[in-house]
Design a protein around this motif. Structure first.
Motif, mmCIF file in Angstrom:
data_model
loop_
_atom_site.group_PDB
_atom_site.id
_atom_site.type_symbol
_atom_site.label_atom_id
_atom_site.label_comp_id
_atom_site.label_asym_id
_atom_site.label_seq_id
_atom_site.Cartn_x
_atom_site.Cartn_y
_atom_site.Cartn_z
ATOM 1 N N THR A 923 0.897 -1.062 -0.170
ATOM 2 C CA THR A 923 0.157 -0.143 -0.052
ATOM 3 C C THR A 923 1.075 1.341 -0.014
ATOM 4 O O THR A 923 0.597 1.965 -0.685
ATOM 5 N N GLU A 924 1.881 1.153 0.915
ATOM 6 C CA GLU A 924 2.795 2.230 0.845
ATOM 7 C C GLU A 924 3.362 2.652 -0.474
ATOM 8 O O GLU A 924 3.607 3.878 -0.749
ATOM 9 N N GLN A 925 3.895 1.765 -1.231
ATOM 10 C CA GLN A 925 4.587 1.748 -2.705
ATOM 11 C C GLN A 925 3.594 2.411 -3.594
ATOM 12 O O GLN A 925 4.046 3.153 -4.255
ATOM 13 N N LYS A 926 2.263 1.896 -3.424
ATOM 14 C CA LYS A 926 1.238 2.385 -4.376
ATOM 15 C C LYS A 926 1.045 3.989 -4.018
ATOM 16 O O LYS A 926 0.998 4.845 -4.957
ATOM 17 N N HIS A 927 0.981 4.060 -2.876
ATOM 18 C CA HIS A 927 0.825 5.561 -2.511
ATOM 19 C C HIS A 927 1.781 6.381 -2.979
ATOM 20 O O HIS A 927 1.719 7.667 -3.501
ATOM 21 N N THR A 928 3.140 5.996 -2.976
ATOM 22 C CA THR A 928 4.342 6.649 -3.367
ATOM 23 C C THR A 928 4.253 6.784 -4.869
ATOM 24 O O THR A 928 4.444 7.999 -5.209
ATOM 25 N N PHE A 929 3.822 5.946 -5.422
ATOM 26 C CA PHE A 929 3.717 6.027 -6.808
ATOM 27 C C PHE A 929 2.661 7.146 -7.202
ATOM 28 O O PHE A 929 2.903 7.944 -8.262
ATOM 29 N N ARG A 930 1.540 7.114 -6.828
ATOM 30 C CA ARG A 930 0.391 7.969 -7.152
ATOM 31 C C ARG A 930 0.975 9.232 -6.944
ATOM 32 O O ARG A 930 0.779 10.343 -7.693
ATOM 33 N N GLN A 931 1.742 9.626 -5.734
ATOM 34 C CA GLN A 931 2.158 10.847 -5.486
ATOM 35 C C GLN A 931 3.264 11.248 -6.369
ATOM 36 O O GLN A 931 3.299 12.509 -6.811
ATOM 37 N N GLN A 932 4.192 10.484 -6.634
ATOM 38 C CA GLN A 932 5.173 10.811 -7.759
ATOM 39 C C GLN A 932 4.648 11.267 -9.118
ATOM 40 O O GLN A 932 4.961 12.080 -9.493
ATOM 41 N N LEU A 933 3.552 10.367 -9.423
ATOM 42 C CA LEU A 933 3.106 10.660 -10.766
ATOM 43 C C LEU A 933 2.108 11.775 -10.924
ATOM 44 O O LEU A 933 2.315 12.448 -11.759
ATOM 45 N N LEU A 934 1.434 12.510 -9.966
ATOM 46 C CA LEU A 934 0.747 13.239 -10.034
ATOM 47 C C LEU A 934 1.487 14.908 -9.883
ATOM 48 O O LEU A 934 0.951 15.750 -10.141
#
Length: 965
Positions: A923-934
């Motif tokens: 979940t943490e890695q998915k959150h990081t990906f979302r933040q980086q992408l946005l």
């Protein structure tokens, strides 16, 4: 032990015991039923991965077992040590090491495959323990193999066979660096191990020198020493620390049994780029390399290809790897010049490549390297080197031309097709070398070739040897193909000499043709010379054996010299027509038609249509006859052939090219109001009914439809807006094709019409109707299941990407169901075919920027954007090949640029689903990906890196060593 008569049933459900493992191995090796073999292999793989494997592997190594069973036991040990090392308690490490050493000693006399696997297992163990736990592995291994040391039963047994004992130790020392090289290690650990192993070289090197110099060492031991040295060289052992051992290796070159291994080892040693740091070592090796020259000459005289090839490899490795360093050793210039001459001897070694010699091809890249290094020096220094080496390069040209000689026709006829193909590639390599050498020798080289050719042609005795003439022309052609020879003062003389050549041989005639072709640009600047050359080309054109070279040459002349070919047009057309009637090879007909397209383009407009009709009428008449016959495979190929000829002709027949190239001339481009139309359009209108007749019988054959579309596709690409009068008719024909039997080629042709005519009011209504019908029909295919039509899906996506780019205002049309179209794009993203997925990502990157300005697109995105986002994340997460990640990232970037708030919401909703898009990411890695992408809305490269990183995490490949590929 014999295999059991009945290997038994499947082992899948068997208990994991030594007996059952052995039974499964018998089934794997001896059962004739492939299905049972596969089941046994699967079960054995599971057995190897089990915890019990640490125990049963030793039982499989028992002396009463057959070699295949023992090999599996040794392989299991290696698998456990290399992949399951953490499962073994540390207090068992020492006993494992002692057991391995004991078994290696026991198997030192064979079987060889078991010994090697045990050595690899111990090497893998060493790599797990170095340097913290096992600080001096090599010294310990050498001590353990001391023959006089009767520690155990195994040791005293090994001591009875000192040679076997020595070979086992060398095998162990050989596989240690190899296991390091092949292992998957983190970069920091790899660096640590490399340093630790490099420190062990101080123990290995003296041992290898002692064994190599010892008179008691057998050839088998010495060969093993050579292999061991090669293995350690892979760790970049400095030449400064190994050059004495490398010098010892030269003494083994006189031993035929050791020659190949010695060559391999010496080449490995002196080919290391780092070796150039050790100038003294290189200088000390030079006399040893030069000392091989006599052995090389003897081998060449005796036809000993293996020996000459090996010595040549050593000389080239020394000269090529260290060219600049050795050039800079001014006090040793004579030695390096001697090495260069030795390599020149290798280049010119007697015999025909590849039949009676295989060494000369190895030397060609050396001459590039030497030339580059000489020309890289500052001007004053360069002049000194050129004074020494220019004469060598003139000798090189003579040698290369001699090596390019064809053998006699009788001998050449005995060569295999593979030998002929290798010789052809070899001549291409020589041609490239000659072209490169021109940079150093310049105009003097052309003058030299011209003078020699003139002397040959004037001397009846010399000109009788056709190979000499062919080789000189080959040299000219090699240079003229890539070097601008327009200002050379020898080309007029060469053009004058060519008609004097007695073309008594096909290979000579081919080279004459290709030489003329290479001078086409020069002829364009000197058209007065065409009259003496063209007759030769046309004479070649009517000979079947010269069809490839003569057609190629005529095409080049027609392309470059078309504005000066008016006086020769009739002869060219007449001769070409004869060739077209006789020619059976499709590709040459196509080239010839392209040549005639260039020729016709430059004629006066009133002449083009007359000559065009004369050219194509026989073929159109044949097409008409074929159209009236019932479909069969022979007719089909003839129809496709004729349509292909028309396509090739229309690819190059462009009357507007004449206006572009004749400065100040009135443009022949005609406006639609004028009565005279483009000749190609006139012809197309005349044959249109015939083409429709063909389609009526062949509409369900994709190859014929593709050939028909090809005629119009090539025409519209060449004519551009001049194609306008055909748009209405062609649109109707495409509707007819697609409604009956949908074809990707019809969609591709429609895309060309959109590209060129979407901005013209005169044609837009026809194109809109066409797009509406094609889209509706394709949507129906998608609803029925598009999986069997990846080509249609790909072309459909490209078509709509083009519409969005050129004419997006078509989308509010009632004829286009944008929602269904959007869903087709999502389906296309899921195809396994890479081109289809790329086309779909292109469609979305064209669609998304227009959603704000076009309400109909915006509504569809608002309601289906989450599904698009989910599909892309699934693909990135592992459903699509990693090579496509870059294309998916462009769609995500476009979403982020044009609807960031919506994308944020869609990402949040989809990524919070457990296990989506992969169970490998937290979940943490998915959150990081979302933040980086946005956060990233501008830099395409950054987005690609973010998505690539996330894709690797999803696939469990992050940090595995695969992330760099």
């Amino acid at each position: 032990m014999e295999p059991p008569a009945n290997p038994g049933d499947s082992p899948v459900d068997l208990e994991l015991t030594v007996e059952n493992v052995e039974s499964a191995l018998y089934q794997l090796y001896f059962d004739p039923v492939m299905e049972r073999k596969n089941m046994a292999q699967k079960w054995l793989a599971q057995a190897q991965a089990s915890a019990q494997a640490w125990q049963f592997c030793w039982a499989l190594l028992g002396p009463d077992k057959i070699a295949e069973v023992q090999f599996f036991g040794a392989s299991t040990l290696h698998t456990k040590i290399s992949h399951h090392w953490s499962d073994l308690p540390t207090d068992q490490h020492e006993s494992l090491r002692m057991q391995l050493l004991s078994h290696i000693l026991h198997f030192s006399s064979g079987p060889k495959m078991v010994l090697t696997r045990l050595c690899v297992a111990l090497a893998s163990m060493a790599l797990n323990l170095i340097p913290q736990v096992w600080s001096q592995p090599v010294a310990d291994m050498v001590r353990a193999f001391q023959p006089q040391k009767p520690d155990s039963e195994g040791s005293s047994e090994a001591a009875q066979d000192p040679q076997a004992h020595c070979l086992a130790l060398l095998e162990l020392l050989t596989v240690l660096p190899e296991e390091f090289q092949s292992g998957r290690l983190a970069q920091a650990r790899r660096t640590q191990l490399r340093g630790a192993l490099a420190g062990e070289w101080a123990v290995v090197c003296p041992l290898l020198r002692q064994l190599l110099q010892s008179q008691d060492s057998s050839n088998q031991v010495k060969e093993k020493v050579l292999r061991c040295l090669s293995s350690w060289l892979g760790l970049d052992v400095p030449l400064g620390e190994s050059h004495e051992l490398v010098q010892d290796c030269f003494s083994t070159l006189s031993n035929p049994e050791l020659f190949d291994s010695a060559v391999e080892t010496i080449v490995n040693a002196i080919s290391q780029p780092d070796s150039r740091r050790y100038i003294d070592a290189l200088v000390n090796l030079m006399p040893l390399v030069l000392g091989l020259h006599d052995q090389l000459k003897t081998a060449a005289q005796d036809g000993d290809m293996e020996t000459s090839h090996g010595i040549c490899r050593i000389a080239v490795a020394m000269g090529e790897t260290h060219s600049r360093v050795l050039l800079e050793q001014v006090e040793h210039w004579q030695e390096y010049l001697a090495l260069v001459n030795m390599i020149l001897f290798c280049t010119g070694i007697p015999g025909h490549y590849p039949v009676s010699e295989t060494s000369s091809s190895l030397t060609l890249t050396f001459w590039y390297t030497l030339q580059d290094d000489i020309l890289s020096f500052e001007e004053e220094k360069q002049a000194v080197y050129l004074q020494v080496y220019r004469p060598v390069y003139f000798q090189l040209v003579d040698v290369l031309l001699h090596k390019s000689h064809y053998p006699s026709e009788e001998e050449y006829a005995t060569w295999s097709s593979d030998d002929k193909e290798q010789f052809r590639i070899y001549r291409v390599d020589i041609s490239d070398t000659l072209m490169y050498v021109y940079e150093m020798l310049g105009a003097e080289l052309l003058r030299n070739l011209y003078d020699r050719l003139g002397r040959q042609l004037m001397d009846p005795q010399q000109s009788a040897v056709w190979q000499d003439t062919e080789a000189l022309l080959f040299g000219f052609q090699s240079i003229a193909e890539t070097i601008d020879v327009n200002y050379s003062d020898v080309i007029p003389g060469l053009i004058g000499l060519i008609p004097r050549i007695n073309i008594s041989n096909v290979m000579l005639a081919d080279t004459v043709m290709y030489t003329i072709g290479s001078l086409a640009e020069w002829l364009a600047d000197h058209p007065v010379m065409l009259g003496g050359i063209l007759p030769m080309v046309l004479q070649g054109l009517v000979k079947a054996e010269l069809s490839v070279s003569s057609v190629s040459t005529l095409k080049r002349i027609c392309r470059e010299c078309r504005h000066d070919l008016g006086p020769y047009a009739q002869d060219i057309l007449t001769t070409s027509q004869v060739r077209l009637v006789k020619e059976k090879k499709t590709s040459q007909c196509m080239w010839l038609m392209q040549a005639l397209g260039f020729l016709l383009s430059a004629l006066p407009l009133e002449e083009i249509l007359v000559r065009l009709h004369s050219l194509i009428t026989p073929h159109v008449q044949q097409l008409d006859t074929l159209a009236q016959q019932e479909p069969d495979p022979t007719n089909k190929q003839s129809i496709i052939h004729i349509l292909g000829m028309l396509s090739s002709l229309f690819t190059t027949l462009d009357i507007n090219r004449q206006a572009d190239s004749l400065e100040g001339a009135p443009s022949p481009r005609l406006t639609p109001s004028q009565s005279t139309q483009n000749p190609v359009v006139v012809v197309l209108q005349q044959v249109f009914t015939l083409i429709q007749n063909i389609l009526s019988k062949w509409l369900d054959d994709s190859e014929v439809v593709e050939a028909v579309c090809g005629v119009f596709d090539k025409s519209v690409r060449t004519l551009l807006h001049d194609f306008g009068p055909m748009v209405a008719q062609l649109s109707e024909m495409l509707v007819q094709i697609f409604c009956v039997f949908p074809q990707a080629s019809a969609l591709d042709l429609t895309r060309q019409l959109v590209h060129i005519f979407s901005g013209e009011e005169l044609h837009i209504s026809h194109i809109k109707t066409l797009i509406g019908v094609l889209t509706s029909a394709t949507l129906t295919i998608f609803e029925q299941g598009p999986r069997d039509h990846p080509d249609i899906a790909e072309s459909f996506m490209h078509l709509h990407a083009q519409i969005l780019k050129r004419k997006p205002d078509m989308y509010p049309s009632d004829q286009l169901d944008v929602k269904r179209l959007f869903y087709c794009g999502i389906l296309s993203l899921k195809f396994p075919e890479t081109p289809t997925v790329k086309a779909a990502t292109l469609f979305f990157t064209e669609l998304l920027p227009r959603c704000k300005d076009m309400p109909s697109l915006g509504e569809v995105l608002h309601s289906n954007g989450k599904l698009l986002t989910e599909t892309i994340l699934q693909a990135v997460g592992g459903e699509s090949p990693r090579s496509l990640t870059e294309h998916f990232s462009e769609v995500l970037l476009s979403l982020n640029r044009h609807c960031p708030a919506l994308l944020s919401q869609w990402l949040k909703e989809t990524l919070q689903i457990p296990g989506f898009p992969s169970a490998q990411v937290s979940t943490e890695q998915k959150h990081t990906f979302r933040q980086q992408l946005l956060r990233e809305q501008t830099h395409k490269r950054h987005v690609k890196d973010i998505v690539k990183e996330f894709s690797l995490l999803c696939r469990g490949l992050q940090g595995s060593g695969y992330s760099d590929y």
